[in-house]
Design a protein around this motif. Structure first.
Motif, PDB file in Angstrom:
ATOM      1  N   SER A  46       6.698  -2.728  -5.204  1.00 27.46           N
ATOM      2  CA  SER A  46       7.768  -2.141  -4.388  1.00 27.46           C
ATOM      3  C   SER A  46       7.754  -2.752  -2.997  1.00 27.46           C
ATOM      4  CB  SER A  46       7.578  -0.633  -4.267  1.00 27.46           C
ATOM      5  OG  SER A  46       7.445  -0.051  -5.535  1.00 27.46           O
ATOM      6  N   ARG A  74      10.530  -3.288 -10.106  1.00 23.28           N
ATOM      7  CA  ARG A  74      10.706  -2.807  -8.731  1.00 23.28           C
ATOM      8  C   ARG A  74      11.643  -3.659  -7.901  1.00 23.28           C
ATOM      9  NH1 ARG A  74       8.999   1.625 -10.471  1.00 23.28           N
ATOM     10  NH2 ARG A  74       6.920   1.553 -11.367  1.00 23.28           N
ATOM     11  N   ASP A 111       5.566   8.457   3.221  1.00 20.73           N
ATOM     12  CA  ASP A 111       6.521   9.563   3.068  1.00 20.73           C
ATOM     13  C   ASP A 111       5.890  10.748   2.347  1.00 20.73           C
ATOM     14  OD1 ASP A 111       7.475   9.086  -0.072  1.00 20.73           O
ATOM     15  OD2 ASP A 111       6.863   7.263   0.958  1.00 20.73           O
TER      16      ASP A 111
HETATM   17  N1  LIG Z   1       6.525   8.127  -2.532  1.00 16.78           N
HETATM   18  C1  LIG Z   1       6.443   6.796  -2.624  1.00 16.78           C
HETATM   19  N2  LIG Z   1       6.309   6.206  -3.810  1.00 16.78           N
HETATM   20  C2  LIG Z   1       6.225   4.848  -3.855  1.00 16.78           C
HETATM   21  C3  LIG Z   1       6.286   4.048  -2.681  1.00 16.78           C
HETATM   22  N3  LIG Z   1       6.164   2.747  -3.049  1.00 16.78           N
HETATM   23  C4  LIG Z   1       6.039   2.745  -4.392  1.00 16.78           C
HETATM   24  N4  LIG Z   1       6.087   4.002  -4.879  1.00 16.78           N
HETATM   25  C5  LIG Z   1       6.023   4.411  -6.295  1.00 16.78           C
HETATM   26  O1  LIG Z   1       4.739   4.159  -6.807  1.00 16.78           O
HETATM   27  C6  LIG Z   1       4.812   3.749  -8.172  1.00 16.78           C
HETATM   28  C7  LIG Z   1       4.126   2.413  -8.358  1.00 16.78           C
HETATM   29  O2  LIG Z   1       4.835   1.442  -7.602  1.00 16.78           O
HETATM   30  P1  LIG Z   1       4.651  -0.125  -7.857  1.00 16.78           P
HETATM   31  O3  LIG Z   1       5.379  -0.821  -6.773  1.00 16.78           O
HETATM   32  O4  LIG Z   1       4.971  -0.455  -9.251  1.00 16.78           O
HETATM   33  O5  LIG Z   1       3.067  -0.227  -7.642  1.00 16.78           O
HETATM   34  P2  LIG Z   1       2.093  -1.464  -7.971  1.00 16.78           P
HETATM   35  O6  LIG Z   1       0.967  -1.375  -7.021  1.00 16.78           O
HETATM   36  O7  LIG Z   1       2.853  -2.733  -8.004  1.00 16.78           O
HETATM   37  O8  LIG Z   1       1.626  -1.061  -9.431  1.00 16.78           O
HETATM   38  P3  LIG Z   1       0.882  -2.017 -10.514  1.00 16.78           P
HETATM   39  O9  LIG Z   1       1.558  -3.336 -10.506  1.00 16.78           O
HETATM   40  O10 LIG Z   1       1.046  -1.270 -11.784  1.00 16.78           O
HETATM   41  O11 LIG Z   1      -0.545  -2.104 -10.077  1.00 16.78           O
HETATM   42  C8  LIG Z   1       6.287   3.721  -8.520  1.00 16.78           C
HETATM   43  O12 LIG Z   1       6.626   4.923  -9.147  1.00 16.78           O
HETATM   44  C9  LIG Z   1       6.972   3.607  -7.171  1.00 16.78           C
HETATM   45  O13 LIG Z   1       8.261   4.171  -7.164  1.00 16.78           O
HETATM   46  C10 LIG Z   1       6.452   4.719  -1.422  1.00 16.78           C
HETATM   47  O14 LIG Z   1       6.527   4.135  -0.350  1.00 16.78           O
HETATM   48  N5  LIG Z   1       6.520   6.096  -1.452  1.00 16.78           N
END
Ligand SMILES: Nc1nc2c(ncn2[C@@H]2O[C@H](COP(=O)(O)OP(=O)(O)OP(=O)(O)O)[C@@H](O)[C@H]2O)c(=O)[nH]1
Ligand SMILES: [Mg+2]
Lengths: 130, 304
Positions: free
Chosen positions: B63, B101, B197
């Motif tokens: 994200s 994402r 958040d």
């Molecule tokens: N509340 C909140 N949720 C977030 C935020 N950023 C990401 N998420 C949520 O966290 C979850 C994981 O997000 P990713 O961006 O896929 O995380 P990642 O670290 O890339 O995950 P992996 O690749 O599986 O290790 C998702 O459901 C997102 O929507 C944020 O700033 N706030």
């Protein structure tokens, strides 16, 4: 050499349970599976297939818009000079299956098809495309 | 010969189709690969910032890369992103879900995203990843981001060879931060507390800041929210600032030298893997078998 598969959901339906199950079963069969998530446009999917150099594309749609979206997506993919094995899945009645095969899809599966059948279709395709 | 040269020419023009083709050529260990790599390294390239993002699964790395890319695209920059997910040891397959994402940023001619399965090669760091970085450099990108779930196997994780290393955390880790203390915490240039958040995120942020202060060279701590796009410009500033400082101090040169050496090692391990097994048969004393093999290479090197 593990084959790469893009599992994509064109269209507006937000139900991704089936697509996720397909993705998981493909992974469990040794494939590298890129999942795009929901609400993809044909051109988003085409660019994904290009960037990932996917060998196989599995399209999944449950909203009934497959007759427009699947051929359009297949067209966009082939316009980029790519020639992956394209599979259509979802709630597709038999008469639509015929039509989709004429419009750029390689295989089409209707409702209730077990994911393993999709795996078998890919394995069969692999034998003729080493 | 001709095809390789035209591929390099197409890369210089940044053609996405040819970037993908070049990466696949290395992935498949194509017969043209060695000539292609030779030509690739003859290209004059200006170094491109390689930004490594690592952290626990679900911390929000993808994200975050998405919103960073979004900001940079608005500035007219060209962004390459590589995301690595683990291969299942059981089936040999992998679920590559990082694209989800940032699929909304496509179609986009200035954004190239490629997913990789971490096949867990013997050398650890996969040559494919490093050569893909080189391909993106030749293709003239302005930034390259690399996402890995790379906590634990420190020395072999490619993130450790990035120009700027960003560790992404999220609230509620508590004890896990402590667990990280020895490894990645020490090499991270920037510690990001994402998901600010969320309720009580401030408590986790305070804990992270307290830990950071204990380190010899305290890294910057940046609180952000990828979802609400909060503080993303600050994070971008810190990334650029860190890169700039490393450039001035010539640390970047050092990092790139280490990267090439690590790449050499990982190619070597990959090439040795099939022969290694041939030189051991059941019943042999493992140490003696290994030593005999290495000594014989040593003798060859002397004659060489
Ligand atoms: N509340 C909140 N949720 C977030 C935020 N950023 C990401 N998420 C949520 O966290 C979850 C994981 O997000 P990713 O961006 O896929 O995380 P990642 O670290 O890339 O995950 P992996 O690749 O599986 O290790 C998702 O459901 C997102 O929507 C944020 O700033 N706030
Ligand atoms: Mg991710």
């Amino acid at each position: 050499m593990g084959r790469k598969i893009v599992v994509a959901k064109p269209g507006l339906d937000g139900h991704d349970r089936q697509a996720k199950v397909i993705a998981r079963v493909l992974k469990d069969n040794g494939y590298d599976v890129v999942y795009t998530g929901i609400r993809q446009t044909p051109s988003q999917i085409a660019q994904t297939v290009l960037q990932e150099s996917a060998d196989v594309v599995v399209l999944n749609n449950l909203s009934g818009a497959h007759l427009e979206l699947f051929p359009e997506t297949a067209k966009r993919i082939r316009e980029l000079g790519l020639n992956p094995f394209i599979i259509g899945t979802g709630v597709i009645p038999p008469e639509d299956q015929e039509e989709l095969l004429k419009k750029g899809l390689d295989v089409v599966f209707g409702p209730g098809t077990p994911p393993q059948t999709i795996v078998e279709a890919i394995k069969q395709w692999e034998q003729t495309n080493p | 010969m001709g095809t390789n040269q035209s591929l390099i020419r197409a890369l210089r023009n940044g053609s996405q189709a040819d970037i993908a083709r070049a990466i696949t050529l290395i992935e498949k260990n194509d017969e043209n690969m060695s000539e292609f790599l030779k030509l690739l390294y003859e290209e004059d390239t200006t170094p491109v910032p390689l930004i490594g993002l690592t952290g626990f699964g679900g911390a929000g790395k993808s994200s975050l890369v998405g919103v960073l890319a979004e900001s940079l695209l608005k500035l007219g920059k060209r962004i390459g992103i590589m995301a690595v997910d683990p291969t299942s040891p059981k089936s040999g397959g992998a679920l590559l879900g990082d694209r989800i994402r940032l699929q909304h940023l496509f179609p986009n001619e200035n954004l190239f995203f490629r997913s990789f399965a971490n096949k867990g090669s013997l050398g650890g760091l996969s040559p494919l990843l490093m050569e893909s970085v080189k391909i993106l450099e030749v293709a003239g990108f302005d930034y390259i981001f690399l996402e890995t779930v790379g906590i634990g196997q420190s020395e072999v994780d490619i993130t450790h060879f990035a120009d700027v290393v960003v560790l992404v955390l999220s609230p509620g880790l508590g004890d896990e931060i402590q667990f990280l203390k020895g490894g990645i915490m020490e090499i991270a240039d920037i510690l990001v507390m994402n998901k600010m958040d969320m309720p009580s995120a401030n408590v986790s942020l305070a804990a992270l800041e307290a830990y950071a202060r204990l380190l010899d060279e305290p890294p910057k701590v940046v609180p952000v929210s990828a979802i609400e796009r909060r503080n993303i410009d600050v994070l971008l500033f810190e990334i650029n600032d860190c890169y700039g400082r490393k450039q001035e101090s010539h640390e970047l040169e050092q990092i790139r030298k280490q990267r090439n050496r690590a790449l050499y090692h990982s190619w070597m391990m990959q090439m040795l893997e099939p022969i290694l097994d041939q030189c051991y048969s059941e019943g042999e004393v493992p140490y003696i078998a290994a030593k005999t093999f290495v000594d014989s290479i040593g003798r060859c090197l002397n004659e060489y």
